[in-house]
Design a protein around this motif. Structure first.
Motif, short mmCIF file in Angstrom:
data_model
loop_
_atom_site.label_atom_id
_atom_site.label_comp_id
_atom_site.label_asym_id
_atom_site.label_seq_id
_atom_site.Cartn_x
_atom_site.Cartn_y
_atom_site.Cartn_z
N ARG A 45 0.83 -1.22 0.00
CA ARG A 45 0.00 0.00 0.00
C ARG A 45 0.86 1.26 0.00
N ILE A 46 1.91 1.25 0.81
CA ILE A 46 2.78 2.42 0.89
C ILE A 46 3.47 2.65 -0.45
N ARG A 47 3.97 1.59 -1.07
CA ARG A 47 4.61 1.73 -2.38
C ARG A 47 3.62 2.27 -3.41
N GLY A 48 2.39 1.81 -3.36
CA GLY A 48 1.36 2.30 -4.28
C GLY A 48 1.06 3.78 -4.06
N GLN A 49 0.97 4.18 -2.81
CA GLN A 49 0.71 5.59 -2.51
C GLN A 49 1.88 6.47 -2.94
N LEU A 50 3.10 5.98 -2.73
CA LEU A 50 4.28 6.75 -3.17
C LEU A 50 4.32 6.85 -4.69
N ALA A 51 3.94 5.78 -5.37
CA ALA A 51 3.91 5.80 -6.83
C ALA A 51 2.87 6.81 -7.33
N GLU A 52 1.72 6.86 -6.66
CA GLU A 52 0.69 7.84 -7.04
C GLU A 52 1.21 9.26 -6.85
N LEU A 53 1.90 9.52 -5.75
CA LEU A 53 2.45 10.85 -5.51
C LEU A 53 3.50 11.19 -6.56
N ASP A 54 4.28 10.20 -6.95
CA ASP A 54 5.30 10.41 -7.99
C ASP A 54 4.66 10.82 -9.30
N VAL A 55 3.59 10.13 -9.68
CA VAL A 55 2.89 10.43 -10.94
C VAL A 55 2.27 11.82 -10.86
N GLU A 56 1.66 12.16 -9.75
CA GLU A 56 1.06 13.49 -9.59
C GLU A 56 2.14 14.57 -9.70
N HIS A 57 3.29 14.32 -9.09
CA HIS A 57 4.38 15.29 -9.11
C HIS A 57 4.91 15.48 -10.54
N GLN A 58 4.98 14.40 -11.30
CA GLN A 58 5.47 14.47 -12.67
C GLN A 58 4.49 15.20 -13.58
N GLN A 59 3.20 15.13 -13.26
CA GLN A 59 2.18 15.79 -14.09
C GLN A 59 2.16 17.30 -13.87
N LEU A 60 2.69 17.77 -12.75
CA LEU A 60 2.69 19.21 -12.45
C LEU A 60 3.76 19.88 -13.19
#
Length: 60
Positions: A45-60
């Protein structure tokens, strides 16, 4: 209310009696297996949440 001791509410932890579990290790192995599975799911779950944050950060 404590999740570990649902019947104990608002008491001083030092005054709560400790129950000693006496069972052969093989009888308690399922507890160890459950704990290991829970740690594994938490890590996933933590890895998934970190991956989601990474994707969001890359989209900004």
């Amino acid at each position: 209310m404590s999740q570990l001791n649902p019947g104990i509410t608002g008491t001083d932890p030092a005054s709560v009696p400790v129950k000693v579990v006496s069972a052969p290790p093989e009888d308690l192995q399922h507890v160890n297996d459950d704990a290991a599975a829970a740690r594994n799911l938490t890590a996933i779950r933590i890895r998934g949440q970190l991956a989601e944050l990474d994707v969001e950060h890359q989209q900004l």
